[in-house]
Motif scaffolding. Sequence first.
Motif, PDB file in Angstrom:
ATOM      1  N   PHE A 202       7.889  -5.455  -9.093  1.00  0.00           N
ATOM      2  CA  PHE A 202       7.632  -5.169  -7.687  1.00  0.00           C
ATOM      3  C   PHE A 202       7.245  -6.455  -6.946  1.00  0.00           C
ATOM      4  O   PHE A 202       7.674  -6.675  -5.802  1.00  0.00           O
ATOM      5  N   THR A 203       6.459  -7.288  -7.596  1.00  0.00           N
ATOM      6  CA  THR A 203       6.033  -8.549  -6.966  1.00  0.00           C
ATOM      7  C   THR A 203       7.225  -9.440  -6.670  1.00  0.00           C
ATOM      8  O   THR A 203       7.375  -9.949  -5.549  1.00  0.00           O
ATOM      9  N   VAL A 204       8.089  -9.625  -7.662  1.00  0.00           N
ATOM     10  CA  VAL A 204       9.256 -10.486  -7.476  1.00  0.00           C
ATOM     11  C   VAL A 204      10.219  -9.885  -6.458  1.00  0.00           C
ATOM     12  O   VAL A 204      10.746 -10.591  -5.580  1.00  0.00           O
ATOM     13  N   GLY A 205      10.451  -8.572  -6.554  1.00  0.00           N
ATOM     14  CA  GLY A 205      11.362  -7.931  -5.615  1.00  0.00           C
ATOM     15  C   GLY A 205      10.884  -8.026  -4.180  1.00  0.00           C
ATOM     16  O   GLY A 205      11.675  -8.305  -3.266  1.00  0.00           O
ATOM     17  N   LEU A 206       9.591  -7.821  -3.970  1.00  0.00           N
ATOM     18  CA  LEU A 206       9.040  -7.910  -2.614  1.00  0.00           C
ATOM     19  C   LEU A 206       9.131  -9.331  -2.078  1.00  0.00           C
ATOM     20  O   LEU A 206       9.445  -9.541  -0.891  1.00  0.00           O
ATOM     21  N   ALA A 207       8.876 -10.321  -2.946  1.00  0.00           N
ATOM     22  CA  ALA A 207       8.982 -11.716  -2.515  1.00  0.00           C
ATOM     23  C   ALA A 207      10.415 -12.080  -2.151  1.00  0.00           C
ATOM     24  O   ALA A 207      10.663 -12.774  -1.150  1.00  0.00           O
ATOM     25  N   VAL A 208      11.372 -11.595  -2.928  1.00  0.00           N
ATOM     26  CA  VAL A 208      12.785 -11.886  -2.648  1.00  0.00           C
ATOM     27  C   VAL A 208      13.211 -11.243  -1.333  1.00  0.00           C
ATOM     28  O   VAL A 208      13.915 -11.853  -0.516  1.00  0.00           O
ATOM     29  N   ILE A 209      12.798 -10.006  -1.111  1.00  0.00           N
ATOM     30  CA  ILE A 209      13.175  -9.319   0.138  1.00  0.00           C
ATOM     31  C   ILE A 209      12.592 -10.045   1.346  1.00  0.00           C
ATOM     32  O   ILE A 209      13.287 -10.265   2.351  1.00  0.00           O
ATOM     33  N   CYS A 210      11.329 -10.442   1.260  1.00  0.00           N
ATOM     34  CA  CYS A 210      10.679 -11.122   2.388  1.00  0.00           C
ATOM     35  C   CYS A 210      11.253 -12.506   2.645  1.00  0.00           C
ATOM     36  O   CYS A 210      11.083 -13.052   3.741  1.00  0.00           O
ATOM     37  N   THR A 211      11.922 -13.073   1.650  1.00  0.00           N
ATOM     38  CA  THR A 211      12.522 -14.398   1.833  1.00  0.00           C
ATOM     39  C   THR A 211      13.599 -14.389   2.902  1.00  0.00           C
ATOM     40  O   THR A 211      13.801 -15.391   3.606  1.00  0.00           O
ATOM     41  N   PHE A 212      14.281 -13.265   3.081  1.00  0.00           N
ATOM     42  CA  PHE A 212      15.395 -13.187   4.019  1.00  0.00           C
ATOM     43  C   PHE A 212      14.952 -12.731   5.410  1.00  0.00           C
ATOM     44  O   PHE A 212      15.801 -12.460   6.262  1.00  0.00           O
ATOM     45  N   PHE A 213      13.652 -12.653   5.629  1.00  0.00           N
ATOM     46  CA  PHE A 213      13.121 -12.255   6.928  1.00  0.00           C
ATOM     47  C   PHE A 213      12.153 -13.328   7.424  1.00  0.00           C
ATOM     48  O   PHE A 213      11.723 -14.190   6.658  1.00  0.00           O
ATOM     49  N   PRO A 214      11.785 -13.288   8.706  1.00  0.00           N
ATOM     50  CA  PRO A 214      10.795 -14.244   9.207  1.00  0.00           C
ATOM     51  C   PRO A 214       9.454 -14.102   8.479  1.00  0.00           C
ATOM     52  O   PRO A 214       9.155 -13.068   7.872  1.00  0.00           O
ATOM     53  N   LEU A 215       8.648 -15.157   8.550  1.00  0.00           N
ATOM     54  CA  LEU A 215       7.373 -15.173   7.828  1.00  0.00           C
ATOM     55  C   LEU A 215       6.398 -14.124   8.351  1.00  0.00           C
ATOM     56  O   LEU A 215       5.491 -13.716   7.634  1.00  0.00           O
ATOM     57  N   THR A 216       6.574 -13.695   9.581  1.00  0.00           N
ATOM     58  CA  THR A 216       5.720 -12.631  10.100  1.00  0.00           C
ATOM     59  C   THR A 216       5.890 -11.358   9.280  1.00  0.00           C
ATOM     60  O   THR A 216       4.919 -10.617   9.055  1.00  0.00           O
ATOM     61  N   VAL A 217       7.104 -11.097   8.799  1.00  0.00           N
ATOM     62  CA  VAL A 217       7.349  -9.930   7.952  1.00  0.00           C
ATOM     63  C   VAL A 217       6.579 -10.053   6.644  1.00  0.00           C
ATOM     64  O   VAL A 217       6.041  -9.064   6.125  1.00  0.00           O
ATOM     65  N   MET A 218       6.479 -11.263   6.104  1.00  0.00           N
ATOM     66  CA  MET A 218       5.723 -11.461   4.869  1.00  0.00           C
ATOM     67  C   MET A 218       4.228 -11.204   5.094  1.00  0.00           C
ATOM     68  O   MET A 218       3.551 -10.640   4.227  1.00  0.00           O
ATOM     69  N   VAL A 219       3.708 -11.607   6.244  1.00  0.00           N
ATOM     70  CA  VAL A 219       2.302 -11.331   6.565  1.00  0.00           C
ATOM     71  C   VAL A 219       2.060  -9.832   6.648  1.00  0.00           C
ATOM     72  O   VAL A 219       1.071  -9.308   6.108  1.00  0.00           O
ATOM     73  N   ILE A 220       2.952  -9.118   7.312  1.00  0.00           N
ATOM     74  CA  ILE A 220       2.806  -7.660   7.431  1.00  0.00           C
ATOM     75  C   ILE A 220       2.928  -6.997   6.063  1.00  0.00           C
ATOM     76  O   ILE A 220       2.176  -6.061   5.736  1.00  0.00           O
ATOM     77  N   ALA A 221       3.872  -7.477   5.239  1.00  0.00           N
ATOM     78  CA  ALA A 221       4.043  -6.911   3.894  1.00  0.00           C
ATOM     79  C   ALA A 221       2.801  -7.143   3.040  1.00  0.00           C
ATOM     80  O   ALA A 221       2.376  -6.247   2.291  1.00  0.00           O
ATOM     81  N   ALA A 222       2.199  -8.325   3.132  1.00  0.00           N
ATOM     82  CA  ALA A 222       0.980  -8.596   2.384  1.00  0.00           C
ATOM     83  C   ALA A 222      -0.165  -7.696   2.850  1.00  0.00           C
ATOM     84  O   ALA A 222      -0.965  -7.198   2.039  1.00  0.00           O
ATOM     85  N   THR A 223      -0.252  -7.465   4.150  1.00  0.00           N
ATOM     86  CA  THR A 223      -1.287  -6.575   4.683  1.00  0.00           C
ATOM     87  C   THR A 223      -1.102  -5.144   4.182  1.00  0.00           C
ATOM     88  O   THR A 223      -2.065  -4.487   3.756  1.00  0.00           O
ATOM     89  N   ILE A 224       0.132  -4.654   4.228  1.00  0.00           N
ATOM     90  CA  ILE A 224       0.406  -3.294   3.752  1.00  0.00           C
ATOM     91  C   ILE A 224       0.114  -3.175   2.255  1.00  0.00           C
ATOM     92  O   ILE A 224      -0.446  -2.165   1.788  1.00  0.00           O
ATOM     93  N   LEU A 225       0.480  -4.202   1.490  1.00  0.00           N
ATOM     94  CA  LEU A 225       0.212  -4.172   0.046  1.00  0.00           C
ATOM     95  C   LEU A 225      -1.292  -4.106  -0.232  1.00  0.00           C
ATOM     96  O   LEU A 225      -1.741  -3.348  -1.107  1.00  0.00           O
TER      97      LEU A 225
END
Length: 372
Positions: free
Chosen positions: A53-76
Motif C-alpha cells: 500500500f505504501t509503494v502503491g500510494l507513493a507511485v500514484i501520487c508521483t503522477f499528480f501535483p505535490l498538493t495531492v501528496m499532502v492531502i493523501a498523507a493527511t487522509i492516511l
Amino acid sequence: MSTLLVWREKLQRLYANYSIYFNKGLQLILGLLVFGLINYNVGFMETAASIYFTVGLAVICTFFPLTVMVIAATILLLVHFYTLSLSVAIVALVIFLAMYIFYFRFGTGKAWLVLVAALAFGLRIPFVLPVVFGLMGTAVWIVPAACGIVSYYMISCVKASATALSSSDSDMISGLTAFAKQVLTNQEMWIMIMIAALGILVVHLISTLAVSHAWKIASAAGAAVCVIAVSAGNIALNLHISYVITILSAVLGVAAGIVLEFLFFSVDYSGTEHIQFEDDEYYYYVTAVPKVDVSIPEKQVKHITGHQTEEQVTEREKEGSGSSETGSPAEEKASDFAMTSDIDIAKNTEEILLTRSLSKELGLDDNKNPHE
C-alpha cells in the motif's frame, strides 16, 4: 575545484534536458519516505500500513501535483487515527483544517514544504530545515515549516500515548479534551516552531547581505542560533531535547548550506567590483560579483571501423597503393615541377650543341672577334 565545477555544469545540463524525470523521481522518493514514516510510527490499520500500500500510494501520487501528496498523507494519518480512536481523529481533523486554511492563505504553491518539514523532524535532522528554507526561500516559508512541525508532533503524541488514547472512546468529550490539550500545550512543539522561524529569518537576512561568503556565514549563523535557542529552552523550560541530535543536525545544516551554495550560488569573490553612478534623482552604489563559470571540454570522437569484408579490404589496399604511387597533392605538384625543369634543361642543351655544330660547319667561328 575546477573538476567539481565541470561536474556541476554537466549536472545542470543533464537536469535541463531531463528535468521532468528528475522531478518525478524525487517526488517518488519523497512519497516513499513520507508514507513509510507515517505507517512505521502510527500504522494502526494493518492494510494501510503494508509495504504494498505504501509503494502503491507513493507511485500514484508521483503522477499528480505535490498538493495531492499532502492531502493523501493527511487522509492516511486520519485513517490510522480513526482506527485507534474516534476522538483522536476528530481533533486531528480540526487541527489539519485550521493549519491548511492558514497555509493556503499565506503559503500557497509550496505544498511540498509541509512534507519536507515533517520529514526533517522525522529523520532527526530538524536544524537542516532552517538553513535550507532560509537559503532557498523567503520568510513566508515559515508557514509551511510550522505546519510540518505540528504534524510531526501530533504523530509523536499519538505514538507515545496510543494505549491511553485507544480507551478514550468510552467518554468522547474527555477524550477530545485530553488529546487536544496534549497537542496544543506541547511546549517542545512550540519551542521548535519558534526556533525554526528564528533560524529561517536569520539565514535569509544574512544570505541577502552584500558581503563576501554571505551564504556560508548565513548557514553557520543559523545553525548557531538554533543550538543556542535549544540550549536556552532546555534550561528555562526544563525540556529534554537531545543535545546530540541538536549538534549533529546543526552540523548537517551547515554542510547542506555549503552544498547549496556550490550548486546555486557559486561566485568568485576575488573579482568583486564596486560601481557608483548617478542620474537626475538617485545615486547608485552597486556591488558586482562575477559568477564562477567553466566551459566543459568537448570530446573528440574517432570512428574506428570494426569487422570488414574481403572486398572492402581489397578496395582499401588498392586505394592505398594508388595513393602511395601518386602521393599527396603537394608531392604531385613538386614532381611535375621537377620533370618540367629537366625537360627545359634538356631542350636548352640540345639547342646549344646544335648551334655550335652549325657554326663550325659554316665557318662562322673564324669570323668572330678574337677579343670577344
